[in-house]
Design an enzyme around this catalytic site. Structure first.
Site, PDB file in Angstrom:
ATOM      1  N   LYS A 164      14.473  15.538   9.017  1.00  0.00           N
ATOM      2  CA  LYS A 164      14.106  14.263   9.668  1.00  0.00           C
ATOM      3  C   LYS A 164      15.239  13.790  10.568  1.00  0.00           C
ATOM      4  O   LYS A 164      15.011  13.307  11.676  1.00  0.00           O
ATOM      5  CB  LYS A 164      13.847  13.176   8.613  1.00  0.00           C
ATOM      6  CG  LYS A 164      12.418  13.131   8.130  1.00  0.00           C
ATOM      7  CD  LYS A 164      12.177  11.873   7.283  1.00  0.00           C
ATOM      8  CE  LYS A 164      10.885  12.049   6.500  1.00  0.00           C
ATOM      9  NZ  LYS A 164      10.639  10.982   5.546  1.00  0.00           N
ATOM     10  N   VAL A 182       9.137   2.516   6.322  1.00  0.00           N
ATOM     11  CA  VAL A 182       9.777   1.197   6.285  1.00  0.00           C
ATOM     12  C   VAL A 182      11.204   1.256   6.829  1.00  0.00           C
ATOM     13  O   VAL A 182      11.594   0.432   7.651  1.00  0.00           O
ATOM     14  CB  VAL A 182       9.756   0.636   4.844  1.00  0.00           C
ATOM     15  CG1 VAL A 182      10.735  -0.500   4.678  1.00  0.00           C
ATOM     16  CG2 VAL A 182       8.351   0.163   4.513  1.00  0.00           C
ATOM     17  N   CYS A 228       0.854   2.055  -0.505  1.00  0.00           N
ATOM     18  CA  CYS A 228       1.251   0.837  -1.214  1.00  0.00           C
ATOM     19  C   CYS A 228       0.234   0.361  -2.251  1.00  0.00           C
ATOM     20  O   CYS A 228       0.566   0.276  -3.434  1.00  0.00           O
ATOM     21  CB  CYS A 228       1.540  -0.270  -0.213  1.00  0.00           C
ATOM     22  SG  CYS A 228       3.004   0.084   0.779  1.00  0.00           S
ATOM     23  N   GLY A 250      -6.555   2.806   0.001  1.00  0.00           N
ATOM     24  CA  GLY A 250      -5.644   3.923  -0.272  1.00  0.00           C
ATOM     25  C   GLY A 250      -4.304   3.576   0.318  1.00  0.00           C
ATOM     26  O   GLY A 250      -3.953   2.404   0.441  1.00  0.00           O
ATOM     27  N   LYS A 280      -0.390   2.371  -5.725  1.00  0.00           N
ATOM     28  CA  LYS A 280       0.762   2.443  -6.632  1.00  0.00           C
ATOM     29  C   LYS A 280       1.231   1.048  -7.054  1.00  0.00           C
ATOM     30  O   LYS A 280       1.681   0.849  -8.181  1.00  0.00           O
ATOM     31  CB  LYS A 280       1.906   3.238  -5.990  1.00  0.00           C
ATOM     32  CG  LYS A 280       2.680   2.490  -4.922  1.00  0.00           C
ATOM     33  CD  LYS A 280       3.903   3.259  -4.465  1.00  0.00           C
ATOM     34  CE  LYS A 280       4.654   2.552  -3.353  1.00  0.00           C
ATOM     35  NZ  LYS A 280       5.226   1.252  -3.695  1.00  0.00           N
TER      36      LYS A 280
HETATM   37  P1  NAD Z   1       8.801   7.022   2.763  1.00  0.00           P
HETATM   38  O1  NAD Z   1       8.563   8.029   1.709  1.00  0.00           O
HETATM   39  O2  NAD Z   1       8.101   7.136   4.072  1.00  0.00           O
HETATM   40  O3  NAD Z   1      10.365   6.951   3.100  1.00  0.00           O
HETATM   41  C1  NAD Z   1      11.375   7.015   2.140  1.00  0.00           C
HETATM   42  C2  NAD Z   1      12.502   7.830   2.748  1.00  0.00           C
HETATM   43  O4  NAD Z   1      13.663   7.688   1.942  1.00  0.00           O
HETATM   44  C3  NAD Z   1      12.209   9.327   2.818  1.00  0.00           C
HETATM   45  O5  NAD Z   1      12.399   9.784   4.131  1.00  0.00           O
HETATM   46  C4  NAD Z   1      13.218   9.941   1.863  1.00  0.00           C
HETATM   47  O6  NAD Z   1      13.640  11.239   2.245  1.00  0.00           O
HETATM   48  C5  NAD Z   1      14.341   8.946   1.929  1.00  0.00           C
HETATM   49  N1  NAD Z   1      15.256   8.937   0.782  1.00  0.00           N
HETATM   50  C6  NAD Z   1      14.931   8.938  -0.540  1.00  0.00           C
HETATM   51  N2  NAD Z   1      16.052   8.888  -1.286  1.00  0.00           N
HETATM   52  C7  NAD Z   1      17.089   8.837  -0.418  1.00  0.00           C
HETATM   53  C8  NAD Z   1      18.492   8.782  -0.577  1.00  0.00           C
HETATM   54  N3  NAD Z   1      19.058   8.729  -1.789  1.00  0.00           N
HETATM   55  N4  NAD Z   1      19.276   8.752   0.534  1.00  0.00           N
HETATM   56  C9  NAD Z   1      18.718   8.776   1.766  1.00  0.00           C
HETATM   57  N5  NAD Z   1      17.379   8.849   1.977  1.00  0.00           N
HETATM   58  C10 NAD Z   1      16.582   8.880   0.901  1.00  0.00           C
HETATM   59  O7  NAD Z   1       8.483   5.624   2.096  1.00  0.00           O
HETATM   60  P2  NAD Z   1       8.007   4.263   2.826  1.00  0.00           P
HETATM   61  O8  NAD Z   1       6.550   4.294   3.084  1.00  0.00           O
HETATM   62  O9  NAD Z   1       8.937   3.961   3.925  1.00  0.00           O
HETATM   63  O10 NAD Z   1       8.240   3.220   1.637  1.00  0.00           O
HETATM   64  C11 NAD Z   1       9.525   2.851   1.219  1.00  0.00           C
HETATM   65  C12 NAD Z   1       9.395   1.640   0.324  1.00  0.00           C
HETATM   66  O11 NAD Z   1       8.879   0.529   1.081  1.00  0.00           O
HETATM   67  C13 NAD Z   1       8.445   1.822  -0.856  1.00  0.00           C
HETATM   68  O12 NAD Z   1       8.955   1.109  -1.964  1.00  0.00           O
HETATM   69  C14 NAD Z   1       7.168   1.175  -0.374  1.00  0.00           C
HETATM   70  O13 NAD Z   1       6.389   0.685  -1.438  1.00  0.00           O
HETATM   71  C15 NAD Z   1       7.702   0.026   0.445  1.00  0.00           C
HETATM   72  N6  NAD Z   1       6.793  -0.418   1.504  1.00  0.00           N
HETATM   73  C16 NAD Z   1       6.108   0.489   2.252  1.00  0.00           C
HETATM   74  C17 NAD Z   1       5.254   0.038   3.264  1.00  0.00           C
HETATM   75  C18 NAD Z   1       4.479   1.031   4.097  1.00  0.00           C
HETATM   76  O14 NAD Z   1       3.556   0.589   4.789  1.00  0.00           O
HETATM   77  N7  NAD Z   1       4.787   2.326   4.062  1.00  0.00           N
HETATM   78  C19 NAD Z   1       5.120  -1.328   3.512  1.00  0.00           C
HETATM   79  C20 NAD Z   1       5.857  -2.231   2.750  1.00  0.00           C
HETATM   80  C21 NAD Z   1       6.687  -1.764   1.745  1.00  0.00           C
END
Ligand code: NAD
Length: 449
Positions: A35, A11, A263, A260, A266
């Protein structure tokens, strides 16, 4: 507009790339130094179609930056997005907000001037208020506002979803924050994307309600597909018949091995627990979770039955392990339940996935990784389609059959036509498309027969 994006995952990275493409100056602060190194070297750590091109052009234009150093970025930011993970908490199924609150603690010392802090992460209702409380405690005199801006993009079509959203949802109480959020999304408003301003609680809950509803549609059609098999109906025909009704809609009515991904599992779990805690249980959604968990196990048994009731000593080819096509994301993929169940029963599993191998390798030990469908099918007793990657649709089924030792093809995504599989000499098992005639089925189950 100076934007700080905390987290460069699916995201954060997509949002940052798109915001910078709108012309804003965006810096992604990511705590995973590897990363950041990759991104600064022009490599994209995840697989998402077209993301490489978008990142590259905006980095080149000087609008998109990546760093591990938060201080100066947070100091200069008008708007800080939190796009960190909110995974399922081990043990109790609630959303784990530790990454969100840790990020809040990290940015607190660096806030300067009026700053809007916005959750892009999916967070339970009440989290904006709690972030505000914590920030106020850490920085009693700082000038800030907290908003909720849940993200609705889907992996695999994330850029299209971000740039052509059905709606942008902003939960905001503060008029100055509303102005900034309005401005940051102006490029989308100018393209007629609806930007909806609601209360923070409504925005937070709407994201969970949307995901729970979509998960419910998937579980619904999965149960209908089981019924189709018993009564001789065809789930594809049923799905298109009901999907053509505008009140129902044809999306998310594809039967499969269970939902799966990062999203739905969980978020369904977290919403059900939030509702219990609020003494307003969502029993329907609790049932969706149960149906989906059972679905994955039932699909492993379906494969075992198709392979003759016993897979010990047999070789099973698996096509696709990611939770859906066009992503390398393995989080909560049905393959993580189905493949180990086959292995526990003595099967050798050969896997091909177009993009998922790197993420899947640590999660699926002891499988044989292959470079193509035909390589995976070599000497296999049965082959199983687990993910609907487009390239699987074009497979020559006769060539597939010739490569295999057995002739069983289990298609858990219904990507092939039964008659084509039959013509290729395959014993074809799909979902909800029972070949037995309705009358035969009823005769079998009739107490008089
Ligand atoms: P992700 O795990 O791919 O990315 C999260 C990133 O944040 C990781 O790279 C992690 O290292 C970094 N991070 C964590 N703590 C940090 C900090 N304190 N400082 C800097 N970086 C930090 O997760 P994602 O899939 O991108 O999901 C993020 C959020 O968005 C979740 O709440 C998810 O539910 C929501 N979301 C995800 C999607 C999807 O399709 N993946 C879609 C809509 C919403």
């Amino acid at each position: 507009m100076n934007i700080c994006m905390i987290g460069a995952g699916y995201v954060g990275l997509v949002s940052a790339a798109c915001f910078s493409d709108f012309g804003w100056d965006v810096t992604c602060v990511e705590k995973d130094a590897r990363k950041v190194e990759q991104l600064n070297a022009g490599e994209i750590p995840i697989y998402e179609p077209r993301l490489d091109v978008l990142v590259e052009s905006n980095v080149r234009a000087g609008r998109l930056h990546f760093t591990t150093e938060l201080a100066s970025v947070a100091h200069a930011a008008d708007l800080i997005f939190l796009a960190v993970g909110t995974p399922m908490r081990r043990g109790d199924g609630y959303a784990d907000l530790s990454y969100v609150y840790q990020a809040v603690e990290e940015i607190a010392p660096h806030l300067s001037g009026f700053t809007v802090i916005t959750t892009k992460s999916t967070v339970p209702v009440g989290t904006s208020r709690e972030i505000e409380r914590r920030m106020r405690h850490l920085r009693p005199h700082a000038d800030f506002a907290v908003c909720s801006n849940p993200e609705f993009l889907r992996e695999g079509s994330a850029i299209q979803d971000f740039t052509h959203p059905d709606r942008v949802l902003v939960g905001v109480d503060d008029p100055r924050a509303r102005e900034i959020m309005d401005r940051v999304y102006e490029p989308l408003r100018l393209r007629n994307a609806p930007v909806m301003f609601v209360s923070r609680e409504s925005a937070e809950l709407a994201k969970y309600a949307a995901n729970a509803f979509l998960a419910m549609k998937i579980s619904f059609i999965n149960e209908i597909s089981d019924l189709c098999e018993e009564v001789g109906a065809n789930v594809q025909q049923v799905a298109s018949a009901i999907g053509s009704d505008g009140r129902i809609g044809d999306k998310f009515l594809h039967p499969g091995p269970g939902y799966g991904g990062s999203c739905f599992p969980k978020d369904v779990s977290a919403l059900a627990r939030t509702a219990r805690e609020a003494r307003s249980p969502l029993t329907l959604i609790e049932q969706v979770e149960k149906v989906n968990n059972e679905r994955k196990i039932a699909m492993a048994h379906k494969v075992i039955r198709a392979a003759g009731g016993n897979v010990a000593g047999k070789t099973i080819a698996i096509f696709g392990v990611t939770f859906k096509q066009n992503t390398d994301d393995m989080r909560d993929a049905p393959s993580l339940v189905i493949v180990p169940m086959l292995q526990e029963r003595g099967a050798t599993v050969r896997v091909y996935d177009p993009q998922g191998r790197k993420q899947a390798e640590p999660l699926l030990p002891d499988v044989v990784w292959c470079g193509s469908v035909l390589e995976a099918a070599t000497e296999a007793d049965a082959a199983v389609v687990l993910t609907e990657w487009n390239e699987f649709r074009a497979v020559n089924l006769s060539a597939l059959g010739a490569q295999m030792r057995g002739n069983v093809l289990v298609d858990l995504r219904n990507i092939y036509r039964p008659e084509h599989a039959r013509q290729a000499g395959l014993s074809y098992v799909s979902i909800g498309r029972s070949e037995k005639a309705r009358s035969a089925s009823l005769a079998e189950t009739s107490p008089d027969s």
